[in-house]
Design a protein around this motif. Sequence first.
Motif, PDB file in Angstrom:
ATOM      1  N   PHE A 301     -16.554   6.973 -12.044  1.00  0.00           N
ATOM      2  CA  PHE A 301     -17.337   5.772 -10.878  1.00  0.00           C
ATOM      3  C   PHE A 301     -17.435   4.493 -11.069  1.00  0.00           C
ATOM      4  CE2 PHE A 301     -19.842   9.841  -8.295  1.00  0.00           C
ATOM      5  CZ  PHE A 301     -19.321   9.473  -8.115  1.00  0.00           C
ATOM      6  N   ALA A 302     -16.949   4.868 -12.511  1.00  0.00           N
ATOM      7  CA  ALA A 302     -16.201   3.443 -13.458  1.00  0.00           C
ATOM      8  C   ALA A 302     -14.846   3.348 -12.972  1.00  0.00           C
ATOM      9  CB  ALA A 302     -16.243   3.199 -14.435  1.00  0.00           C
ATOM     10  N   GLY A 303     -13.892   4.086 -12.738  1.00  0.00           N
ATOM     11  CA  GLY A 303     -12.844   4.062 -12.622  1.00  0.00           C
ATOM     12  C   GLY A 303     -12.731   3.945 -11.038  1.00  0.00           C
ATOM     13  N   PHE A 304     -13.529   4.301  -9.959  1.00  0.00           N
ATOM     14  CA  PHE A 304     -13.626   4.173  -9.044  1.00  0.00           C
ATOM     15  C   PHE A 304     -13.984   3.355  -8.579  1.00  0.00           C
ATOM     16  CE2 PHE A 304     -16.626   4.331  -5.060  1.00  0.00           C
ATOM     17  CZ  PHE A 304     -15.424   5.320  -3.696  1.00  0.00           C
ATOM     18  N   LYS A 305     -15.098   2.191  -8.920  1.00  0.00           N
ATOM     19  CA  LYS A 305     -15.340   1.106  -8.353  1.00  0.00           C
ATOM     20  C   LYS A 305     -14.131  -0.447  -9.140  1.00  0.00           C
ATOM     21  CE  LYS A 305     -18.370  -2.627 -10.457  1.00  0.00           C
ATOM     22  NZ  LYS A 305     -19.370  -3.302 -11.448  1.00  0.00           N
ATOM     23  N   ALA A 306     -12.747   0.241 -10.275  1.00  0.00           N
ATOM     24  CA  ALA A 306     -11.982  -0.289 -10.224  1.00  0.00           C
ATOM     25  C   ALA A 306     -10.706  -0.148  -9.072  1.00  0.00           C
ATOM     26  CB  ALA A 306     -11.663   0.065 -11.552  1.00  0.00           C
ATOM     27  N   LYS A 307     -10.959   0.360  -8.350  1.00  0.00           N
ATOM     28  CA  LYS A 307      -9.688   1.102  -7.500  1.00  0.00           C
ATOM     29  C   LYS A 307     -10.258   0.169  -6.452  1.00  0.00           C
ATOM     30  CE  LYS A 307      -7.917   5.237  -9.098  1.00  0.00           C
ATOM     31  NZ  LYS A 307      -7.928   6.815  -9.218  1.00  0.00           N
ATOM     32  N   THR A 308     -11.349   0.131  -5.899  1.00  0.00           N
ATOM     33  CA  THR A 308     -12.437   0.448  -5.435  1.00  0.00           C
ATOM     34  C   THR A 308     -12.363  -1.473  -4.939  1.00  0.00           C
ATOM     35  OG1 THR A 308     -13.931   1.480  -4.420  1.00  0.00           O
ATOM     36  CG2 THR A 308     -14.100  -0.227  -3.205  1.00  0.00           C
ATOM     37  N   LEU A 309     -12.273  -1.889  -6.184  1.00  0.00           N
ATOM     38  CA  LEU A 309     -12.628  -3.785  -6.574  1.00  0.00           C
ATOM     39  C   LEU A 309     -10.953  -4.139  -6.106  1.00  0.00           C
ATOM     40  CD1 LEU A 309     -14.668  -4.549  -9.240  1.00  0.00           C
ATOM     41  CD2 LEU A 309     -15.015  -4.365  -6.206  1.00  0.00           C
ATOM     42  N   ALA A 310     -10.258  -3.675  -6.726  1.00  0.00           N
ATOM     43  CA  ALA A 310      -8.365  -3.917  -6.598  1.00  0.00           C
ATOM     44  C   ALA A 310      -8.467  -3.788  -4.704  1.00  0.00           C
ATOM     45  CB  ALA A 310      -7.344  -3.215  -7.180  1.00  0.00           C
ATOM     46  N   ARG A 311      -8.714  -2.564  -4.373  1.00  0.00           N
ATOM     47  CA  ARG A 311      -8.316  -2.640  -3.128  1.00  0.00           C
ATOM     48  C   ARG A 311      -8.729  -3.361  -1.602  1.00  0.00           C
ATOM     49  NH1 ARG A 311     -10.154   2.201  -1.775  1.00  0.00           N
ATOM     50  NH2 ARG A 311     -11.838   1.477  -0.303  1.00  0.00           N
TER      51      ARG A 311
END
Length: 478
Positions: A301-311
């Motif tokens: 979910f740390a990776g999911f968070k990074a992808k979401t912020l970037a999107r």
Amino acid sequence: MSLQSTKVLRVTTEEWRALGRNRVAMIASLTLVALILTSALLGMEQRNATEAARARYQAASDEAFDAQPDRHPHRMVHYGQFVFRPLSTLAFFDPGVDGFTGNTVFLEGHRQNSANFSEARQSSLLLRFGQLTPAFVLQTLAPLLIVFLAFGAVAREREQGTLRLLLAQGLRPSELATGKLSAYAGVVAVLAAPALLVLAAAALAGWAPPVPSVLLVSGYLVYLSIWAAAALLVSLLVGRARDALIILVAAWMGGIILVPRILPELALARISTPTRIETDVAIHHELKQIGDSHNPDDPYFAGFKAKTLARYGVEKVEDLPVQWAGLVGMEGERLTSELFDRHAREAFEREAEQNRLVRQFGSISPLIAMRQLSMSLAATDTESHQDFLEQVEQHRYRFVQALNLLQVTKIPNQNAGADPRISAEHWKALPRFTYREPDVLQLAGDRIRANLVVLLCWLAALLAGCGLAARRLGEVAR
């Protein structure tokens, strides 16, 4: 009409006349016919009453859900919904596994619940020995009656000395066997007539599906004919009627009572199935390895968070135009649902393997093939229950994700830490479960054909045996 046909008809008529003079046979036959008719009518009434009760419970559950006040969507995820399985139209004839699989599923987030409140768990142990339904009477009691009616068809002629007299008068052994078999084919038709009339009336009224109803009656006619042919074969081969009765009763006990109850235990011992608790523990451990939505430091979910912020082109979750907690909930539900689906498929595959093992023993007992055929046509077999569970799980996922989407879009991200609520009008717009009853000919077409073939092979083999036994009948009678 040829001379041979006349002789066969005369033998058939005389056999019916002998049965008519047998008060015990007449009383037993009329009792069984009345039992089939009564069980069918009562089964219809019970099925309709149960279906109406489940519809009321479903409406009450939906109404209670819609009446919930303004709340946070995630609270409604855990409030959940109840889903009740509708009964198939032919469940009155053969309830199959419905009494043991449960009929109610509670839908909630992060969890895939099993069906509960089966009749077997709420009833006495007598339910496990068979409910009084037309299928039970035709599968279990009717063969026993046929055995008691036909065990002395030829053996009694031999004991009384009339066999030699009949053969000496020019009656061929094949004509005698054909006439006797025709007589008991008529008995089979009489015994199956109540079920045929009930199913025909239901099909003509548009209440029961016509093709499965016809196949169901045809299957039972073949099944009962198997027992009539088996009784005649034993009576042709055995010298004394008493010995024929002993052999046939032993076959009935083995093929109807013992084998169908031993085989499921054998299948369970050979192909083990984990318990619900073991499955939940396995899912929990796998989920910990994949990603835990409740752990803020989880690597996935740390990776999911990074992808979401970037999107969304922001640096902090507080700057997201949608609610971050809702996005986490949607992703967590997707992960858990994938695990649920995989474990459910594995469980279904194990159950299918167990059923295949049981079906392989149709060559030992025709009851196995008849029972599987009857449940498949009535849509009360294991596969039909699995179809219901799959539809329920698909609905559960849509239901939970719809609530998570409300949290994402309707609650401002800045208010995530408070106790924000949305209007209760949203609950009424959520999807409702509607069970799509499958077409049994598509869902179970291969199994239906396979079981019909097994029954026809049984009947063909027994008829061939009767033909061979009739050939040597003249030699035995000398």
